[in-house]
Design a protein around this motif. Sequence first.
Motif, short mmCIF file in Angstrom:
data_model
loop_
_atom_site.label_atom_id
_atom_site.label_comp_id
_atom_site.label_asym_id
_atom_site.label_seq_id
_atom_site.Cartn_x
_atom_site.Cartn_y
_atom_site.Cartn_z
N GLY A 179 33.11 -63.64 -89.94
CA GLY A 179 32.32 -62.55 -90.49
C GLY A 179 32.39 -62.50 -92.01
N ILE A 180 33.38 -63.17 -92.59
CA ILE A 180 33.50 -63.23 -94.04
C ILE A 180 32.77 -64.48 -94.50
CG2 ILE A 180 35.07 -63.42 -96.00
CD1 ILE A 180 37.19 -62.07 -94.23
N ALA A 181 31.65 -64.27 -95.15
CA ALA A 181 30.84 -65.40 -95.60
C ALA A 181 31.56 -66.11 -96.73
CB ALA A 181 29.48 -64.93 -96.06
N ALA A 182 31.68 -67.40 -96.63
CA ALA A 182 32.29 -68.20 -97.69
C ALA A 182 31.38 -69.37 -98.00
CB ALA A 182 33.68 -68.66 -97.27
N ARG A 183 30.07 -69.16 -97.87
CA ARG A 183 29.13 -70.24 -98.14
C ARG A 183 28.92 -70.38 -99.64
NH1 ARG A 183 26.05 -66.02 -95.68
NH2 ARG A 183 24.56 -65.10 -97.11
N ALA A 184 28.50 -71.56 -100.02
CA ALA A 184 28.24 -71.82 -101.43
C ALA A 184 27.07 -70.96 -101.90
CB ALA A 184 27.94 -73.30 -101.64
N PHE A 185 27.11 -70.57 -103.18
CA PHE A 185 26.03 -69.77 -103.74
C PHE A 185 25.85 -70.10 -105.21
CE2 PHE A 185 29.80 -67.27 -104.65
CZ PHE A 185 29.59 -66.84 -105.95
N GLU A 186 24.69 -69.75 -105.70
CA GLU A 186 24.40 -69.82 -107.14
C GLU A 186 23.53 -68.63 -107.47
OE1 GLU A 186 21.99 -72.58 -110.32
OE2 GLU A 186 23.11 -73.58 -108.72
N ARG A 187 24.00 -67.80 -108.39
CA ARG A 187 23.28 -66.59 -108.78
C ARG A 187 23.02 -66.66 -110.28
NH1 ARG A 187 20.84 -62.32 -106.25
NH2 ARG A 187 22.44 -62.15 -104.67
N ARG A 188 21.78 -66.41 -110.70
CA ARG A 188 21.41 -66.47 -112.12
C ARG A 188 20.98 -65.08 -112.60
NH1 ARG A 188 20.22 -71.79 -113.96
NH2 ARG A 188 20.41 -73.27 -112.24
N PHE A 189 21.40 -64.76 -113.82
CA PHE A 189 21.03 -63.51 -114.47
C PHE A 189 20.40 -63.83 -115.81
CE2 PHE A 189 24.68 -62.66 -111.78
CZ PHE A 189 24.28 -61.53 -111.08
N GLN A 190 19.24 -63.28 -116.08
CA GLN A 190 18.58 -63.45 -117.37
C GLN A 190 19.17 -62.44 -118.34
OE1 GLN A 190 16.03 -65.80 -117.77
NE2 GLN A 190 16.27 -65.40 -119.95
N ASN A 228 20.58 -67.78 -122.87
CA ASN A 228 20.25 -66.46 -122.32
C ASN A 228 20.21 -66.42 -120.79
OD1 ASN A 228 20.08 -65.72 -124.95
ND2 ASN A 228 17.93 -65.22 -124.94
N VAL A 229 20.85 -67.36 -120.14
CA VAL A 229 20.95 -67.34 -118.68
C VAL A 229 22.42 -67.44 -118.31
CG1 VAL A 229 20.38 -68.52 -116.54
CG2 VAL A 229 18.69 -68.41 -118.37
N LEU A 230 22.88 -66.47 -117.52
CA LEU A 230 24.24 -66.47 -117.00
C LEU A 230 24.17 -66.98 -115.57
CD1 LEU A 230 27.26 -65.64 -117.08
CD2 LEU A 230 26.51 -63.40 -116.24
N THR A 231 24.91 -68.05 -115.28
CA THR A 231 24.91 -68.64 -113.95
C THR A 231 26.30 -68.53 -113.35
OG1 THR A 231 23.24 -70.24 -114.67
CG2 THR A 231 24.40 -70.74 -112.63
N VAL A 232 26.37 -67.99 -112.14
CA VAL A 232 27.63 -67.89 -111.41
C VAL A 232 27.48 -68.72 -110.15
CG1 VAL A 232 29.29 -66.34 -110.30
CG2 VAL A 232 27.99 -65.55 -112.30
N LYS A 233 28.38 -69.70 -110.00
CA LYS A 233 28.35 -70.57 -108.82
C LYS A 233 29.65 -70.41 -108.06
CE LYS A 233 25.65 -74.17 -111.10
NZ LYS A 233 25.64 -75.56 -111.53
#
Length: 166
Positions: free
Chosen positions: A98-109, A75-80
């Motif tokens: 100006g265009i951010a290209a940094r690493a990220f991790e976003r989680r959705f319950q 039940n957790v969607l993770t986008v990296k």
Amino acid sequence: MEDRIMRQFDPNPLYRQTVGFDRLFRMLDTLGNVDATAPTYPPYNIERTGENAYRITMAVAGFGEGDLDIESKENVLTVKGDKKESAEENGREVLYRGIAARAFERRFQLADHVEVRGASLENGLLHIELVREIPETMKPRKISIGGQTARQIDATANKPVEAKAA
């Protein structure tokens, strides 16, 4: 004032009187701990596209399909996203980024029975399609009444007596 009231809420009595709602209570606990330093990158939208269909759209400009990883587990969607520097960029000097290209991790319950159906990347937007499919055994069903003779309690004898049709 509302913030103070929420902090005084004690869920312990609910833990003692319910079974199987642990995940809900954990989510409520984390809602009170949300702070202003929560990540805001990359920006995203959550849309309802049908009665049981949803779409998450994330702005991931500069990322390619190989730079993104999408995983759904418990039940957790993770986008990296992790941008790998290309050979073309090695020889260039960037004066302003100006265009951010940094690493990220976003989680959705995700709610129960919500499944990821697919993902697509177009024009710098990542679209993730979600569908809620309730199993047949959990859908409401009609229960028919009948098949047995109605029974009535005799007030004087306290024993069941066959009801007579009028």
